[in-house]
Design a protein around this motif. Structure first.
Motif, PDB file in Angstrom:
ATOM      1  N   VAL A 466       0.858  -1.200   0.000  1.00 30.00           N
ATOM      2  CA  VAL A 466       0.000   0.000   0.000  1.00 30.00           C
ATOM      3  C   VAL A 466       0.891   1.246   0.000  1.00 30.00           C
ATOM      4  CG1 VAL A 466      -1.704   1.333   1.330  1.00 30.00           C
ATOM      5  CG2 VAL A 466      -1.891  -1.162   1.224  1.00 30.00           C
ATOM      6  N   TYR A 467       1.901   1.212   0.853  1.00 27.83           N
ATOM      7  CA  TYR A 467       2.787   2.370   1.035  1.00 27.83           C
ATOM      8  C   TYR A 467       3.535   2.716  -0.247  1.00 27.83           C
ATOM      9  CZ  TYR A 467       5.831   5.559   3.623  1.00 27.83           C
ATOM     10  OH  TYR A 467       6.468   6.678   4.080  1.00 27.83           O
ATOM     11  N   SER A 468       3.856   1.668  -1.031  1.00 33.27           N
ATOM     12  CA  SER A 468       4.745   1.880  -2.185  1.00 33.27           C
ATOM     13  C   SER A 468       4.039   2.477  -3.402  1.00 33.27           C
ATOM     14  CB  SER A 468       5.387   0.542  -2.592  1.00 33.27           C
ATOM     15  OG  SER A 468       4.379  -0.314  -3.128  1.00 33.27           O
ATOM     16  N   PHE A 469       2.727   2.675  -3.319  1.00 36.95           N
ATOM     17  CA  PHE A 469       1.999   3.124  -4.507  1.00 36.95           C
ATOM     18  C   PHE A 469       2.325   4.584  -4.871  1.00 36.95           C
ATOM     19  CE2 PHE A 469      -2.112   4.673  -6.465  1.00 36.95           C
ATOM     20  CZ  PHE A 469      -1.797   4.152  -7.711  1.00 36.95           C
ATOM     21  N   GLU A 470       2.578   4.820  -6.146  1.00 40.63           N
ATOM     22  CA  GLU A 470       2.789   6.184  -6.646  1.00 40.63           C
ATOM     23  C   GLU A 470       1.653   6.512  -7.628  1.00 40.63           C
ATOM     24  OE1 GLU A 470       4.366   9.000  -6.167  1.00 40.63           O
ATOM     25  OE2 GLU A 470       3.237   9.657  -7.912  1.00 40.63           O
ATOM     26  N   PRO A 471       0.692   7.326  -7.186  1.00 43.82           N
ATOM     27  CA  PRO A 471      -0.528   7.540  -7.989  1.00 43.82           C
ATOM     28  C   PRO A 471      -0.315   8.268  -9.317  1.00 43.82           C
ATOM     29  CG  PRO A 471      -0.861   8.219  -5.706  1.00 43.82           C
ATOM     30  CD  PRO A 471       0.596   7.976  -5.861  1.00 43.82           C
ATOM     31  N   LEU A 472       0.784   8.988  -9.482  1.00 47.26           N
ATOM     32  CA  LEU A 472       0.925   9.799 -10.711  1.00 47.26           C
ATOM     33  C   LEU A 472       1.493   9.012 -11.890  1.00 47.26           C
ATOM     34  CD1 LEU A 472       1.971  13.327  -9.426  1.00 47.26           C
ATOM     35  CD2 LEU A 472      -0.297  12.378  -9.824  1.00 47.26           C
ATOM     36  N   ILE A 473       1.959   7.811 -11.664  1.00 50.43           N
ATOM     37  CA  ILE A 473       2.487   6.931 -12.724  1.00 50.43           C
ATOM     38  C   ILE A 473       3.382   7.742 -13.679  1.00 50.43           C
ATOM     39  CG2 ILE A 473       1.860   4.967 -14.216  1.00 50.43           C
ATOM     40  CD1 ILE A 473       0.284   4.879 -11.598  1.00 50.43           C
ATOM     41  N   PRO A 474       4.450   8.339 -13.152  1.00 46.54           N
ATOM     42  CA  PRO A 474       5.242   9.272 -13.967  1.00 46.54           C
ATOM     43  C   PRO A 474       5.870   8.643 -15.214  1.00 46.54           C
ATOM     44  CG  PRO A 474       6.266   8.910 -11.817  1.00 46.54           C
ATOM     45  CD  PRO A 474       4.944   8.233 -11.776  1.00 46.54           C
ATOM     46  N   ASP A 475       6.051   7.316 -15.221  1.00 42.89           N
ATOM     47  CA  ASP A 475       6.626   6.683 -16.425  1.00 42.89           C
ATOM     48  C   ASP A 475       5.635   6.661 -17.579  1.00 42.89           C
ATOM     49  OD1 ASP A 475       8.860   6.241 -14.990  1.00 42.89           O
ATOM     50  OD2 ASP A 475       8.434   4.129 -14.540  1.00 42.89           O
ATOM     51  N   SER A 514      -1.532   4.206   3.630  1.00 41.28           N
ATOM     52  CA  SER A 514      -2.178   4.907   2.524  1.00 41.28           C
ATOM     53  C   SER A 514      -2.173   6.424   2.727  1.00 41.28           C
ATOM     54  CB  SER A 514      -3.616   4.417   2.355  1.00 41.28           C
ATOM     55  OG  SER A 514      -4.255   5.139   1.341  1.00 41.28           O
ATOM     56  N   CYS A 515      -2.295   6.860   3.986  1.00 39.61           N
ATOM     57  CA  CYS A 515      -2.392   8.314   4.184  1.00 39.61           C
ATOM     58  C   CYS A 515      -1.068   9.001   3.853  1.00 39.61           C
ATOM     59  CB  CYS A 515      -2.939   8.674   5.561  1.00 39.61           C
ATOM     60  SG  CYS A 515      -1.784   8.606   6.920  1.00 39.61           S
ATOM     61  N   GLU A 516       0.035   8.243   3.876  1.00 42.12           N
ATOM     62  CA  GLU A 516       1.289   8.874   3.416  1.00 42.12           C
ATOM     63  C   GLU A 516       1.331   8.934   1.891  1.00 42.12           C
ATOM     64  OE1 GLU A 516       4.875   8.333   5.630  1.00 42.12           O
ATOM     65  OE2 GLU A 516       3.759   9.325   7.233  1.00 42.12           O
ATOM     66  N   VAL A 517       0.628   8.004   1.223  1.00 47.36           N
ATOM     67  CA  VAL A 517       0.478   8.124  -0.236  1.00 47.36           C
ATOM     68  C   VAL A 517      -0.387   9.357  -0.532  1.00 47.36           C
ATOM     69  CG1 VAL A 517      -0.314   6.973  -2.344  1.00 47.36           C
ATOM     70  CG2 VAL A 517       0.611   5.601  -0.455  1.00 47.36           C
ATOM     71  N   GLN A 518      -1.389   9.570   0.308  1.00 52.88           N
ATOM     72  CA  GLN A 518      -2.334  10.673   0.099  1.00 52.88           C
ATOM     73  C   GLN A 518      -1.703  12.045   0.383  1.00 52.88           C
ATOM     74  OE1 GLN A 518      -5.714   9.701   2.621  1.00 52.88           O
ATOM     75  NE2 GLN A 518      -6.403   8.078   1.262  1.00 52.88           N
ATOM     76  N   TRP A 519      -0.830  12.091   1.379  1.00 54.64           N
ATOM     77  CA  TRP A 519      -0.318  13.393   1.848  1.00 54.64           C
ATOM     78  C   TRP A 519       1.123  13.707   1.450  1.00 54.64           C
ATOM     79  CZ3 TRP A 519      -2.158  17.441   5.120  1.00 54.64           C
ATOM     80  CH2 TRP A 519      -3.505  17.332   5.456  1.00 54.64           C
ATOM     81  N   CYS A 520       1.992  12.683   1.427  1.00 52.78           N
ATOM     82  CA  CYS A 520       3.432  12.968   1.375  1.00 52.78           C
ATOM     83  C   CYS A 520       3.961  12.995  -0.051  1.00 52.78           C
ATOM     84  CB  CYS A 520       4.198  11.912   2.172  1.00 52.78           C
ATOM     85  SG  CYS A 520       3.759  11.907   3.917  1.00 52.78           S
ATOM     86  N   LEU A 521       5.004  13.771  -0.258  1.00 53.27           N
ATOM     87  CA  LEU A 521       5.694  13.777  -1.543  1.00 53.27           C
ATOM     88  C   LEU A 521       6.540  12.512  -1.638  1.00 53.27           C
ATOM     89  CD1 LEU A 521       6.765  17.520  -1.445  1.00 53.27           C
ATOM     90  CD2 LEU A 521       4.987  16.499  -2.907  1.00 53.27           C
ATOM     91  N   PRO A 522       6.796  12.031  -2.875  1.00 56.29           N
ATOM     92  CA  PRO A 522       7.570  10.791  -3.016  1.00 56.29           C
ATOM     93  C   PRO A 522       8.897  10.854  -2.260  1.00 56.29           C
ATOM     94  CG  PRO A 522       6.697  11.478  -5.144  1.00 56.29           C
ATOM     95  CD  PRO A 522       6.348  12.566  -4.173  1.00 56.29           C
ATOM     96  N   GLU A 523       9.550  12.029  -2.293  1.00 51.56           N
ATOM     97  CA  GLU A 523      10.864  12.120  -1.642  1.00 51.56           C
ATOM     98  C   GLU A 523      10.770  12.060  -0.112  1.00 51.56           C
ATOM     99  OE1 GLU A 523       9.568  14.214  -3.830  1.00 51.56           O
ATOM    100  OE2 GLU A 523       9.843  16.320  -3.271  1.00 51.56           O
ATOM    101  N   GLN A 524       9.579  12.250   0.431  1.00 51.87           N
ATOM    102  CA  GLN A 524       9.407  12.150   1.883  1.00 51.87           C
ATOM    103  C   GLN A 524       9.188  10.710   2.322  1.00 51.87           C
ATOM    104  OE1 GLN A 524       5.865  14.842   2.176  1.00 51.87           O
ATOM    105  NE2 GLN A 524       6.808  15.282   4.149  1.00 51.87           N
TER     106      GLN A 524
END
Ligand code: ACM
Ligand code: ZN
Length: 553
Positions: A466-475, A514-524
Motif C-alpha cells: 500500500v505504502y509503495s503506490f505512486e498515484p501519478l504513474i510518472p513513467d 495509505s495516508c502517506e500516499v495521500q499526503w506525502c511527496l515521493p521524496e518524503q
C-alpha cells in the motif's frame, strides 16, 4: 554494587514515563516540513488557555476538538479563553499569505494548509480555512504522548511545522452492500479516517446482496431489497449457507446524519449507486426491470451476477433517475458515483428490448466498443446529464471507458492503473484505486492462514505494498496528464467482513500507509521511517479502542 545497579534500573524505569511526556511531531502522515528543536521546550500545563475567534462557530468547533484530544491523550484540561492574546495556544485564520496570492486561485490542497509554531510563548496554529485548523489539531494530537497515568504537563519542543496534502482527493471506500454496518460504526470509521487526514468517504450503498439506501418514491425497495435469505459461509463460494436472513438499510435520516457528522470532520461522503450491474437486490423488488423478468432473489453468495438492469426498458432510466434524484437531495457531494463495473452483457445480447434499443440508437460495433458496451455508455450518459443538471460530476469504475465516455466523467481505476492511464490520456480526471495496492479486503500478511481472519485471498496487499503506490504513474503520464489524477483511494470491500473489529483490522494500519500516499511527496516517503513512527499511531488506536493488525509486512 549489585544494589546500585538495581537502584539505577528501578529509577530509570520509574523515571521513564517522564521522558515519554514529550511531544514528537514526526507523526503519520509526516508533515511537509518539521523543524523541531531538540533542547528548548514549551511546557503545556493544565488550565492553560486557548485563544480563538469565538464569533466563528467552525473555529470554535475545532478548538473543542483540540481540547478533547489533548485531554484524551494526556489528561490535561485546557481552558477556552477566546480573547486572551497571551493564551498558551492561539488558533486563527491569520495565515501568512504569499505576495500576489489570490484566494480564488488556491488549490484545494493549499486551502487545507496549516502552520504550527511552538516557541516560548506557546503554540500558534494558523490556517487559511477552518479545515486547515482541523488538520493542524490532528497533527498536534498525534504528536502528543499517550500518557497512561494522566499528567499535569507535557513538553512541546520548539518547532515550526508546515503542511498541506499532496492530493485533493484522499479516499476510503466502505462497502455496506455486502455487509451492513451501523451508523454508530460509520461514525467511528469517519473519526479514524479524519485521524489519518483522509477526506472522501466513498460509501458503497447498493449491491446484489443488499440495497441499503431508503428511497421514498419506492417504499418497498430498501425494506425488501436489503434482506437476503441467508449468506454463504467462508471465503470463496463454499456452497454452505448459514440459513439466517441478513439485512439492514439506512433511512434518509441516517444518511443525513452521516453526512453531517462527516462534514464536521471535513470528510465528504461520495455515495455510490452501482449501475446497471450489481443490481440484483433492486431486481428482487422490481423484476420487470430485468431482461428475463425474474424472479430474482437478493443474492446470497459472492461474485459477479449476470442479472443486471435491462438496458432497453425505458423504465430502467426512470427508476435510476428517481433513485439518483433522492440521492442528490441527501448527499451534497460534488461527486456522485454510478458504479458501472462488472456488468456482464449475457442477458442484453439475448434480450429483445435491449437489442431494439441498440437498433434505435443506431449503435454499431466499431471494433473497439461492442454495441452492448455502447448501450451501457448510453445509460451512463443519460444518468450523467441528469446528475450534471444538479451541478455534480459522476465517478465511474474503469469499465465505463469501454463503451466510450463523455467529457466530465471521473474514472476510478481499479483493475490496475491501466484504466486510469487511458482515461488521463483522453483528458478525463482519475482517482487511482488499483486493486493490487488498494484492496484492503485482501490479507495484509504473507502466510496469513491462521495468522489473521480469512478474507478475499487471491493476493496479498501488505502495508508496504500500500505504502509503495505512486498515484501519478510518472513513467506513463506527462505532467499535464498527471494533473488529472485527483488522488488515491483504498477500498474496504466486505464480502468476508461482517463485524467492526474485523473491519478495523483490515483498515489499520494500512490506512496509515495509505495516508502517506495521500499526503506525502515521493521524496518524503520511506517505509522504514514510517515503521519507526507507527508505534505512536498504534497507541492512539489502542486509546480510542479500534482494532488493528499488530504485525507489519
Ligand atoms: C470492483 O472492485 N468491482 C470495483
Ligand atoms: Zn434487456
Amino acid at each position: 554494587m549489585k544494589h546500585f545497579l538495581l537502584l539505577f534500573l528501578i529509577s530509570a524505569f520509574v523515571c521513564s514515563p517522564l521522558k515519554a511526556q514529550r511531544a514528537d511531531y514526526n507523526v503519520i502522515p509526516l508533515p511537509k516540513e518539521v523543524k523541531a528543536d531538540t533542547e528548548q521546550v514549551f511546557t503545556l500545563r493544565k488550565g492553560m488557555g486557548v485563544a480563538f475567534d469565538a464569533t466563528n462557530p467552525e473555529i470554535y468547533r475545532n478548538v473543542q476538538f483540540l481540547c478533547e484530544w489533548v485531554k484524551e491523550m494526556t489528561g490535561i484540561n485546557l481552558m477556552l479563553t477566546p480573547n486572551d492574546k497571551k493564551a498558551a495556544i492561539r488558533m486563527s485564520l491569520d495565515f501568512p499569505t504569499k505576495k500576489g496570492e489570490k484566494e480564488d486561485e488556491l488549490t484545494e490542497q493549499q486551502q487545507e494548509a496549516y502552520i504550527i509554531n511552538v516557541d516560548k510563548k506557546g503554540v500558534t496554529i494558523q490556517a487559511r480555512k477552518p479545515v486547515g485548523l482541523f488538520r493542524a489539531a490532528q497533527t498536534l494530537r498525534k504528536a502528543l504522548p499517550v500518557v497512561k497515568e494522566k499528567v499535569e504537563q507535557v513538553e512541546l519542543p520548539f518547532a515550526k511545522i508546515y503542511d498541506e496534502p499532496r492530493f485533493e482527493y484522499r479516499g476510503v471506500l466502505l462497502d455496506c452492500g455486502r455487509h451492513f454496518f451501523t451508523v454508530e460504526f460509520i461514525k467511528k470509521f469517519i473519526d479514524v479516517m479524519a485521524l489519518h487526514g483522509s477526506n472522501q468517504l466513498h460509501w458503497h450503498l447498493t449491491e446484489d446482496q443488499g440495497w441499503r439506501f431508503e428511497v421514498k418514491a419506492y417504499p418497498g425497495l430498501a425494506p425488501k431489497g436489503s434482506v437476503r435469505a441467508e449468506t454463504v459461509i467462508g471465503p470463496g463460494n463454499s456452497g454452505i449457507y448459514d440459513g439466517t436472513p441478513y439485512g439492514g438499510y439506512y433511512t434518509q435520516e441516517d444518511c443525513r446524519e452521516v453526512v453531517r457528522y462527516a462534514a464536521e470532520r471535513y470528510i465528504n461522503v461520495v455515495p455510490e449507486i452501482d449501475l446497471p450491474g450489481h443490481m440484483q437486490s433492486a431486481l428482487h423488488v422490481f423484476p420487470h426491470l430485468g431482461c428475463t423478468g425474474g424472479p430474482y432473489p437478493v443474492r446470497t453468495y459472492w461474485g459477479v451476477s449476470r442479472e443486471v438492469l435491462c438496458g432497453g426498458n425505458p423504465e430502467t432510466l426512470t427508476f435510476l433517475k428517481t433513485v439518483l434524484g433522492e440521492l442528490c437531495d441527501i448527499f451534497p457531494s460534488k461527486y456522485i458515483h454510478i458504479g458501472g463495473d462488472e456488468c456482464p452483457k449475457d442477458r442484453w445480447k439475448k434480450c429483445e428490448k435491449c437489442q431494439a434499443k441498440i437498433k434505435e440508437l443506431g449503435l454499431k460495433d466499431d471494433g473497439k466498443h461492442s454495441v452492448e458496451n455502447q448501450l451501457q455508455s448510453y445509460i451512463n450518459r443519460e444518468v450523467e446529464a441528469f446528475i450534471k443538471e444538479r451541478g455534480r460530476d459522476i465517478i465511474g469504475w474503469d469499465e465505463i471507458l469501454e463503451g466510450g465516455l463523455s467529457g466530465g466523467s471521473i474514472i476510478m481505476s481499479w483493475r490496475g492503473v491501466k484504466g486510469g492511464i487511458a482515461a488521463a490520456r483522453q483528458g478525463h480526471r482519475v482517482i487511482m484505486s488499483p486493486n493490487v495496492y488498494s484492496y484492503i479486503d485482501h490479507p495484509q500478511l504473507k502466510d496469513y492462514l491462521g495468522r489473521q481472519p480469512r478474507t478475499t485471498d487471491s493476493y496479498i496487499v501488505s502495508a508496504s505494498k500500500v505504502y509503495s503506490f505512486e498515484p501519478l504513474i510518472p513513467d506513463s503520464l506527462t505532467q499535464e496528464q498527471q494533473r488529472l489524477i485527483l488522488g488515491p483511494q483504498v477500498n474496504l470491500w466486505t464480502e468476508h467482513i461482517a463485524y467492526p473489529q474485523h473491519a478495523f483490522y483490515q483498515l489499520l494500519p494500512r490506512l496509515g500507509a495509505s495516508c502517506e500516499v495521500q499526503w506525502c511527496l515521493p521524496e518524503q516517503k520511506d517505509f522504514e521511517n514510517f515503521k519507526s513512527r507507527l508505534p505512536r499511531l498504534k497507541a492512539i488506536y489502542d486509546l480510542i479502542g479500534v482494532n488493528y493488525c499488530r504485525q507489519l509486512e
